[in-house]
Write a protein that holds these residues in place. Structure first.
Motif, mmCIF file in Angstrom:
data_model
loop_
_atom_site.group_PDB
_atom_site.id
_atom_site.type_symbol
_atom_site.label_atom_id
_atom_site.label_comp_id
_atom_site.label_asym_id
_atom_site.label_seq_id
_atom_site.Cartn_x
_atom_site.Cartn_y
_atom_site.Cartn_z
ATOM 1 N N UNK A 224 0.698 -1.219 -0.085
ATOM 2 C CA UNK A 224 -0.018 0.090 -0.038
ATOM 3 C C UNK A 224 0.758 1.143 -0.055
ATOM 4 N N UNK A 225 0.562 2.235 -1.040
ATOM 5 C CA UNK A 225 1.315 3.248 -0.993
ATOM 6 C C UNK A 225 1.563 4.417 0.065
ATOM 7 N N UNK A 226 0.335 4.436 0.920
ATOM 8 C CA UNK A 226 0.065 5.084 1.842
ATOM 9 C C UNK A 226 1.031 4.643 3.176
ATOM 10 N N UNK A 227 0.880 3.365 3.356
ATOM 11 C CA UNK A 227 1.602 2.611 4.297
ATOM 12 C C UNK A 227 2.916 2.650 4.561
ATOM 13 N N UNK A 228 3.313 2.591 2.996
ATOM 14 C CA UNK A 228 4.807 2.512 2.556
ATOM 15 C C UNK A 228 5.223 3.916 2.944
ATOM 16 N N UNK A 229 4.594 4.927 2.482
ATOM 17 C CA UNK A 229 5.186 6.372 2.626
ATOM 18 C C UNK A 229 5.454 6.554 4.041
ATOM 19 N N UNK A 230 4.522 6.229 5.021
ATOM 20 C CA UNK A 230 4.505 6.645 6.615
ATOM 21 C C UNK A 230 5.458 5.786 7.041
ATOM 22 N N UNK A 231 5.905 4.481 6.672
ATOM 23 C CA UNK A 231 6.849 3.753 7.229
ATOM 24 C C UNK A 231 8.321 4.427 7.270
ATOM 25 N N UNK A 232 8.466 5.507 6.351
ATOM 26 C CA UNK A 232 9.670 6.311 6.470
ATOM 27 C C UNK A 232 10.157 6.788 7.893
ATOM 28 N N UNK A 233 8.946 6.951 8.510
ATOM 29 C CA UNK A 233 9.010 7.305 10.040
ATOM 30 C C UNK A 233 9.836 6.170 10.812
ATOM 31 N N UNK A 234 9.680 5.204 10.511
ATOM 32 C CA UNK A 234 10.432 4.071 11.149
ATOM 33 C C UNK A 234 11.756 4.039 11.141
ATOM 34 N N UNK A 235 12.628 4.863 9.820
ATOM 35 C CA UNK A 235 13.862 4.746 9.718
ATOM 36 C C UNK A 235 14.417 5.519 11.103
ATOM 37 N N UNK A 236 15.644 5.069 11.559
ATOM 38 C CA UNK A 236 16.057 5.712 12.758
ATOM 39 C C UNK A 236 15.862 4.931 13.909
ATOM 40 N N UNK A 237 14.771 4.146 13.973
ATOM 41 C CA UNK A 237 14.284 3.354 15.371
ATOM 42 C C UNK A 237 15.454 2.645 15.771
ATOM 43 N N UNK A 238 15.869 2.618 17.008
ATOM 44 C CA UNK A 238 16.823 2.011 17.606
ATOM 45 C C UNK A 238 16.419 0.424 17.722
ATOM 46 N N UNK A 239 17.477 -0.532 17.309
ATOM 47 C CA UNK A 239 17.168 -1.943 17.419
ATOM 48 C C UNK A 239 18.287 -2.795 18.199
ATOM 49 N N UNK A 240 17.714 -3.948 18.658
ATOM 50 C CA UNK A 240 18.607 -4.684 19.536
ATOM 51 C C UNK A 240 19.801 -5.187 18.678
ATOM 52 N N UNK A 241 20.998 -5.184 19.066
ATOM 53 C CA UNK A 241 22.244 -5.880 18.316
ATOM 54 C C UNK A 241 22.946 -6.906 19.054
ATOM 55 N N UNK A 242 22.314 -7.222 20.422
ATOM 56 C CA UNK A 242 22.737 -8.782 21.016
ATOM 57 C C UNK A 242 21.789 -9.503 21.439
ATOM 58 N N UNK A 243 22.353 -10.836 21.150
ATOM 59 C CA UNK A 243 21.445 -12.026 21.464
ATOM 60 C C UNK A 243 21.536 -12.321 23.017
ATOM 61 N N UNK A 244 22.905 -12.004 23.522
ATOM 62 C CA UNK A 244 23.165 -11.946 25.070
ATOM 63 C C UNK A 244 24.242 -11.373 25.342
ATOM 64 N N UNK A 245 24.978 -11.454 26.401
ATOM 65 C CA UNK A 245 26.247 -10.669 26.909
ATOM 66 C C UNK A 245 27.389 -11.111 25.795
ATOM 67 N N UNK A 246 27.425 -12.163 25.451
ATOM 68 C CA UNK A 246 28.675 -12.559 24.482
ATOM 69 C C UNK A 246 28.259 -12.837 23.091
ATOM 70 N N UNK A 247 26.996 -12.597 22.755
ATOM 71 C CA UNK A 247 26.756 -12.719 21.124
ATOM 72 C C UNK A 247 26.105 -11.333 20.618
ATOM 73 N N UNK A 248 27.004 -10.679 20.115
ATOM 74 C CA UNK A 248 26.487 -9.438 19.508
ATOM 75 C C UNK A 248 26.669 -9.274 17.824
ATOM 76 N N UNK A 249 25.973 -8.371 17.354
ATOM 77 C CA UNK A 249 26.203 -8.188 15.914
ATOM 78 C C UNK A 249 27.170 -7.178 15.922
#
Length: 358
Positions: A224-249
């Motif tokens: 959907x073009x509307x959904x896709x356009x407003x999804x731009x607001x999601x860019x910059x959202x902070x995401x997880x980068x570690x599975x646990x204390x020893x396994x990270x991206x």
């Protein structure tokens, strides 16, 4: 007396038949629950492939479960709120057929304003990283093939091509280009292969507002073009980068809108094919359900968007640990985080749907 007995037995049989739930027919209790639910709608449908992708949503603090659940057709439709937005959560099961059946049930039974499909995916795009969450603008089903007879090539017409059943417009994969010798892959134009060529085919599309049985065709189905356009607001959202204390991206994952994704009821773990479909179609996420959801929503004229977190580089080859199982949990959690944020946008910024061009 005999006539009265026959009439009595016939009446009993009719009443029994009317009260017996036929295959695929809603019983009275289920229909009543659906009517009650629809009176409270509309809902955003959250369509999810597997339990390990669904559970993080059900356990998310933003999800408030309703006591209402409706079971039908082997599916469980769970009702609730996300950030005050009414949602129906349903798990499809693995693959294109399950996803299509579940999505059609959702749209046929309930008052749905839009569909959000999410989960994890393999990655075909070498510029992206494990943990990234992709939002493609277009989806294709890349396992609808016309498999060409040995000895024929690009200049030979496919069976049923003239009446429009099959086409050579999209192009083909030539198996002989992936001849293997001494455990090394080489492109050898002189070597032939009995598997010959497969030609990619568009789906037949029968729009809900079209004339029945008059087909259209689509290989790339747009979200959907509307959904896709407003999804731009999601860019910059902070995401997880570690599975646990020893396994990270190694790289901090990001939300990124991409051009294309593709689906097939095939678990892709092959580097040569991954490279081929990226070079040919410029796809990023590769997985097993989204194109089916896209096709159903597209035909039914229901707004939809797909959010897929990358759990591995399909076929291996990255410096990062590349077993899908290593980062599956992280990818699933990141996809849920993005979905919740998207629902929040729909809930608190409805004006974005009406005025997306500004």
């Amino acid at each position: 007396m005999a006539a009265k007995l026959k009439l009595f037995l016939f009446t009993c049989f009719v009443l029994f038949a009317l009260n017996k739930e036929a295959n695929g027919v809603l019983d009275t209790k289920t229909q009543t629950l659906i009517n009650v639910a629809n009176a409270r709608g509309p809902y955003v449908g959250l369509v999810i492939p597997n339990q390990f992708e669904m559970n993080p949503l059900l356990q998310h603090p933003s999800f408030i479960a309703s006591r209402l659940t409706i079971d039908h057709g082997g599916r469980r439709f769970r009702f609730g709120l996300i950030e005050g937005k009414k949602v129906i959560v349903v798990m499809t099961g693995l693959g294109m057929i399950n996803a299509g059946i579940t999505t059609q049930l959702l749209l046929s039974l309930f008052n749905i304003e839009g569909v959000v499909h999410y989960g994890i995916a393999g990655n075909a795009n070498p510029s992206l990283n494990i943990g990234d969450v992709t939002i493609p603008e277009y989806w294709s089903h890349s396992a609808l093939w016309s498999w060409q007879r040995f000895g024929k090539g690009p200049d030979n017409e496919l069976p049923l091509e003239e009446p429009g059943d099959y086409t050579r417009e999209i192009g083909y994969l030539r198996f002989a280009n992936y001849y293997t010798s001494d455990n090394e892959t080489a492109c050898n134009a002189t070597h032939d292969n009995l598997l010959n060529n497969v030609w990619y085919q568009p789906e037949e599309v029968f729009p809900v507002d079209g004339f029945p049985e008059i087909r259209q065709h689509a290989f790339w189905v747009p979200v959907d073009s509307h959904y896709y356009k407003i999804s731009k607001a999601l860019e910059g959202l902070q995401l997880d980068d570690c599975v646990n204390a020893t396994t990270c991206l190694d790289e901090k994952p990001k939300v990124i809108r991409v051009l294309r994704g593709t689906s097939a009821s095939i678990y892709l773990d092959n580097e040569a094919y991954r490279s081929f479909i990226f070079d040919k179609f410029t796809v990023s996420p590769v997985e097993m359900e989204s194109a089916s959801v896209a096709l159903i929503c597209h035909q039914q004229k229901v707004p939809f968007i797909v959010i897929r977190a990358l759990s591995d580089l399909a076929g291996g080859g990255s410096a990062q640990s590349n077993e899908a199982s290593t980062f599956t949990t992280l990818a699933a959690n990141n996809s849920v985080k993005v979905v919740v944020e998207f629902i929040k946008i729909l809930r608190f910024f409805p004006w974005m749907l009406q005025d997306v061009e500004k």
